[in-house]
Every structure is written in structure tokens, then in C-alpha cells.
Design a protein around this motif. Sequence first.
Motif, mmCIF file in Angstrom:
data_model
loop_
_atom_site.group_PDB
_atom_site.id
_atom_site.type_symbol
_atom_site.label_atom_id
_atom_site.label_comp_id
_atom_site.label_asym_id
_atom_site.label_seq_id
_atom_site.Cartn_x
_atom_site.Cartn_y
_atom_site.Cartn_z
ATOM 1 N N SER A 328 0.871 -1.187 0.000
ATOM 2 C CA SER A 328 0.000 0.000 0.000
ATOM 3 C C SER A 328 0.906 1.234 0.000
ATOM 4 O O SER A 328 2.108 1.142 0.261
ATOM 5 C CB SER A 328 -0.883 0.026 1.248
ATOM 6 O OG SER A 328 -0.087 0.352 2.371
ATOM 7 N N THR A 346 -2.261 5.843 -7.312
ATOM 8 C CA THR A 346 -1.001 6.477 -7.697
ATOM 9 C C THR A 346 0.124 5.448 -7.817
ATOM 10 O O THR A 346 1.290 5.803 -7.903
ATOM 11 C CB THR A 346 -0.610 7.590 -6.691
ATOM 12 O OG1 THR A 346 -0.850 7.115 -5.366
ATOM 13 C CG2 THR A 346 -1.401 8.845 -6.911
ATOM 14 N N SER A 361 -5.968 -1.426 5.151
ATOM 15 C CA SER A 361 -7.304 -1.064 5.644
ATOM 16 C C SER A 361 -8.377 -1.082 4.561
ATOM 17 O O SER A 361 -9.536 -1.365 4.835
ATOM 18 C CB SER A 361 -7.255 0.322 6.295
ATOM 19 O OG SER A 361 -6.767 1.266 5.368
HETATM 20 P P1 FAD Z 1 -3.701 1.983 7.174
HETATM 21 O O1 FAD Z 1 -4.889 2.698 6.625
HETATM 22 O O2 FAD Z 1 -2.983 2.593 8.319
HETATM 23 O O3 FAD Z 1 -4.201 0.536 7.562
HETATM 24 C C1 FAD Z 1 -3.423 -0.418 8.251
HETATM 25 C C2 FAD Z 1 -4.315 -1.614 8.502
HETATM 26 O O4 FAD Z 1 -3.570 -2.653 9.097
HETATM 27 C C3 FAD Z 1 -5.463 -1.307 9.449
HETATM 28 O O5 FAD Z 1 -6.674 -1.731 8.869
HETATM 29 C C4 FAD Z 1 -5.145 -2.153 10.697
HETATM 30 O O6 FAD Z 1 -6.309 -2.645 11.316
HETATM 31 C C5 FAD Z 1 -4.325 -3.262 10.107
HETATM 32 N N1 FAD Z 1 -3.382 -3.882 11.046
HETATM 33 C C6 FAD Z 1 -2.569 -3.266 11.937
HETATM 34 N N2 FAD Z 1 -1.808 -4.191 12.578
HETATM 35 C C7 FAD Z 1 -2.145 -5.392 12.073
HETATM 36 C C8 FAD Z 1 -1.715 -6.727 12.316
HETATM 37 N N3 FAD Z 1 -0.744 -7.007 13.200
HETATM 38 N N4 FAD Z 1 -2.320 -7.739 11.641
HETATM 39 C C9 FAD Z 1 -3.290 -7.490 10.743
HETATM 40 N N5 FAD Z 1 -3.739 -6.242 10.464
HETATM 41 C C10 FAD Z 1 -3.168 -5.212 11.115
HETATM 42 N N6 FAD Z 1 -2.938 4.261 -1.055
HETATM 43 C C11 FAD Z 1 -2.542 3.141 -1.719
HETATM 44 O O7 FAD Z 1 -2.437 2.053 -1.131
HETATM 45 N N7 FAD Z 1 -2.241 3.232 -3.056
HETATM 46 C C12 FAD Z 1 -2.339 4.364 -3.772
HETATM 47 O O8 FAD Z 1 -2.039 4.355 -4.963
HETATM 48 C C13 FAD Z 1 -2.760 5.550 -3.094
HETATM 49 N N8 FAD Z 1 -2.897 6.713 -3.760
HETATM 50 C C14 FAD Z 1 -3.358 7.800 -3.094
HETATM 51 C C15 FAD Z 1 -3.594 8.981 -3.780
HETATM 52 C C16 FAD Z 1 -4.086 10.072 -3.136
HETATM 53 C C17 FAD Z 1 -4.318 11.335 -3.915
HETATM 54 C C18 FAD Z 1 -4.354 10.020 -1.751
HETATM 55 C C19 FAD Z 1 -4.928 11.212 -1.022
HETATM 56 C C20 FAD Z 1 -4.120 8.865 -1.040
HETATM 57 C C21 FAD Z 1 -3.615 7.749 -1.687
HETATM 58 N N9 FAD Z 1 -3.375 6.559 -1.010
HETATM 59 C C22 FAD Z 1 -3.019 5.446 -1.698
HETATM 60 C C23 FAD Z 1 -3.401 6.491 0.461
HETATM 61 C C24 FAD Z 1 -4.679 5.888 1.021
HETATM 62 O O9 FAD Z 1 -5.644 6.901 1.186
HETATM 63 C C25 FAD Z 1 -4.402 5.219 2.379
HETATM 64 O O10 FAD Z 1 -3.836 6.172 3.247
HETATM 65 C C26 FAD Z 1 -3.490 4.023 2.329
HETATM 66 O O11 FAD Z 1 -3.939 3.116 1.335
HETATM 67 C C27 FAD Z 1 -3.482 3.322 3.664
HETATM 68 O O12 FAD Z 1 -2.584 2.267 3.645
HETATM 69 P P2 FAD Z 1 -2.746 1.039 4.628
HETATM 70 O O13 FAD Z 1 -4.062 0.399 4.426
HETATM 71 O O14 FAD Z 1 -1.532 0.205 4.483
HETATM 72 O O15 FAD Z 1 -2.621 1.744 6.064
#
Ligand code: FAD
Length: 415
Positions: A328, A346, A361
Motif C-alpha cells: 500500500s 497512484t 485497511s
Molecule cells: P492503514 O490505513 O494505516 O491501515 C493499516 C491496517 O492494518 C489497518 O486496517 C489495521 O487494522 C491493520 N493492522 C494493523 N496491525 C495489524 C496486524 N498485526 N495484523 C493485521 N492487520 C493489522 N494508497 C494506496 O495504497 N495506493 C495508492 O495508490 C494511493 N494513492 C493515493 C492517492 C491520493 C491522492 C491520496 C490522497 C491517497 C492515496 N493513497 C493510496 C493512500 C490511502 O488513502 C491510504 O492512506 C493508504 O492506502 C493506507 O494504507 P494502509 O491500508 O496500508 O494503512
Amino acid sequence: MAVEVIKSNCIGCGACVQACPFDALDLVDGIAVVDPEKCTDCGVCVGVCPARALHLEESKCSPNSKEQSCNVKIKEKQVDNSEISKYKGVWVYIEHSYGDIADVSYELLGIGRKLADDLGVKLAGILLGSDVKDKTKDIFEYGADQVYLVDDPVLKDYRTEAYSHCVESLVDKYKPEIMLMGATTQGRDLAGYVATKLQTGLTADCTELAIEQESRLLLQTRPAFGGNVMATIVCKESRPQMSTVRPRVMPMPEKRPGNKGEVIEEKNTLQEDDIATKILEIVSEGGGLVYLDRADIIVSGGKGVGSKENFKILQDLADVLGGTVGASRAAVEAGWMEQSRQVGQTGTTVRPKIYFALGISGAIQHLVGMQTSDVIVAINNDPDATIFNVANYGIVGDLKKIVPELTKELKKRLQ
Ligand code: FAD
């Protein structure tokens, strides 16, 4: 009047709740519910709903209206119809590397076929290169009626000015109404250059393409404003209407062996001396390249993976399955994975057979890059994580405990 929820279509993914700028939507028992007091009919939710479960009255946005998933429609001034009507046909630029055709070109022939049929016109491929005539067979078998071929040693290597010159000359002579290119490094380079030279409109990274029957205009839909709005863009004033589409966004069409068509050969009028760019040497980057968009199995990790070191357990799982590790944006921004592995708006759009979303998430910007995967497996310690709404299989728990167990078990079974 507020947005209406078509309950039978709602999959409870929560994309609308996240996207609504006015806090007017909530999930009740897994179904979207609109607060009419807060809803302003802005239509943002209609655009992000992957299940077409939200509806605005016909004059605004609805899943059945001609402005499908439209929230922003960029309008242009009226046109000289007699000039526009001279442009006919749908063209797909066939990208290849020394004859090895990029899959995205076949995917574009698939959607191009539909657009051409809806317009009642021919679908053509544009093939430029050196010694590539035998490649026309594949282009016909993926649905083209015609191939415009310019085969010349000067075109052996891709160079912007040479390829652009050929495309512009073909457009001037044959006047296509629509031209599609892959949103690849080459496609983005060529499309921008050609569109500027032809002084026509170009919509990059489209996720949907359709024809508006009455006007015959190409409806080019793409995410805008950070993915929270889907904008449908039309190019009324100039031709051809140009779009780029990322690899794996459109499905691969079925090959029709034996399908034949017409080859229209044209001469390249540019000599080697006319081209400023010379290719001196081609240096391969070696084995480090990641082709996420071609992977059949992707094991992706997010912020929940916790550290760069923990990505090792994802790599172990990927190794057992013959897959590729993805990430991600949060994991990329944390410095745990390189940007070339980022999946999403992106990053790269992927459509693997199996997508593992581990500690992710399920933000809309991630979902738009992977939700068309054949099978999605999610592991998350939050039972309410949005990713579970698009997952075929979900496990609630700590990925650091579950993934090594899964790898061990799969290793036993696959040996
Ligand atoms: P988080 O939202 O922090 O989620 C982490 C997850 O892990 C949570 O659900 C939590 O419950 C879980 N977790 C924590 N610990 C454990 C564990 N030990 N075991 C199991 N689960 C656990 N995002 C992208 O991915 N790709 C893109 O191309 C992208 N482009 C973007 C473009 C724009 C213009 C904007 C504004 C944002 C963009 N984003 C993109 C960001 C996106 O909005 C999110 O912030 C991002 O995807 C979150 O990444 P995540 O799910 O890894 O992190």
C-alpha cells in the motif's frame, strides 16, 4: 431530493461513506443509508460506488443515465459538425518492444471493439516498427478489422518524434474519431506529444470508456480530486478524442483464432537524418524490475505489517505461491517497500488471479487499483476494516501470526 440507495445492489463496502464530503451517508446493518438533511445531491458517492447502488434523478447522476458515474462533466464549446463528421473509426495504438506486443494493447482492442460496435464503425490497430508485419495476425485475432502499418528500419527503436510523426500523418490522412493508447511509459509519452501536435483533447488514465449514443461522443471516466470523484470528460471540439488507459484496467478480450482483416500499409516519410534523437546503446536494468501488472498472484502488505523486516514473511508466502510482493502507499511512504511495488491510484493497477491484502485497511485509493482481482484474501486485526467488504476470504487476526502458519501449510500441500 437526496441520493437514493438501491439496497439490492449495495455491497456495504463503505466507499460512499468515506467519500461523502457532507457526512450524509452511514452503513446500517451493512447497507448504505442516506441522511436527507445532510445530502446535497453532489453525486460524489454515485461516482465512487463500485456496485452502482446509488442513484440520483435522471437529470443529475444515475447508474442508468447517460452521465454514468458522472460527477464532473468538463464541457467544451460547440463545434463545427461538418468537420467533426469527417472523422470515423476507433484506433488503438499497438505498443510493442521489438515485436513483443504489450498486453495493454490487446486490452484496448477489447474495449475498442465495443466502442466501434456501438458507433457502427471499424476498429483499427496502428502498428509502427521495423520488420513487424507478421504481428498483424495477432492484432486481427484480438478483434481489429484493420491495421495501419508503417514498417521501416527507421522505426526499429521507439523515438518520440519519429513515432509521433507517423501517427500524426495517419490521423491527418484517415481521420479516426477515437484513439486509445496504453498509460505506459511509452503510451504516456506518445499520447501527450501527439495530442499537443494535433491540438486535440487527451484524457489520461481512464477507468471507463463508453459512447453517448445521441452525440456519439466518447465518455472518458477517470478518478479526480484524490480519487473521491469520478469525472466523465468529453472532447466535443476536436478530433480524435484521445484516451490512455492503464494496463489491467480493461479485461483481456478473448482471442479469435483465424480472424482476419485488412492491412493498410503506409510509408514513413521521415529519414534518419531528420530525427534528432539517436539510440547509441540500450542498457538492460537487469533482474530488479517489478512487473506487478503482469503478476497472477500478489501478496501485498500495508501499514499493518509493522516494519520493513516483517515484509520478509510476505516474501516467504509469495515465494511458496510463485507470487510477487506488493504494498500500500502507507507501506511505501514508511520506506518499507519501493514505489514500483505500490498498488492503487497512484501506483499500479493490478488484476491478478489472487490478491492478498495483509494489514491493509482498504482505502478507496488502494481499492481502485486491485478490486477487480479474481480472488481477494484479506487478513486484518480490525473486523470492521473496509478491505473485508471487497474480500472473498477474510481472516480477522494478527498477520504476523497467521501468515507464517499459512506459508507453512501451503508449503506442505504444494510440495
Ligand atoms: P492503514 O490505513 O494505516 O491501515 C493499516 C491496517 O492494518 C489497518 O486496517 C489495521 O487494522 C491493520 N493492522 C494493523 N496491525 C495489524 C496486524 N498485526 N495484523 C493485521 N492487520 C493489522 N494508497 C494506496 O495504497 N495506493 C495508492 O495508490 C494511493 N494513492 C493515493 C492517492 C491520493 C491522492 C491520496 C490522497 C491517497 C492515496 N493513497 C493510496 C493512500 C490511502 O488513502 C491510504 O492512506 C493508504 O492506502 C493506507 O494504507 P494502509 O491500508 O496500508 O494503512
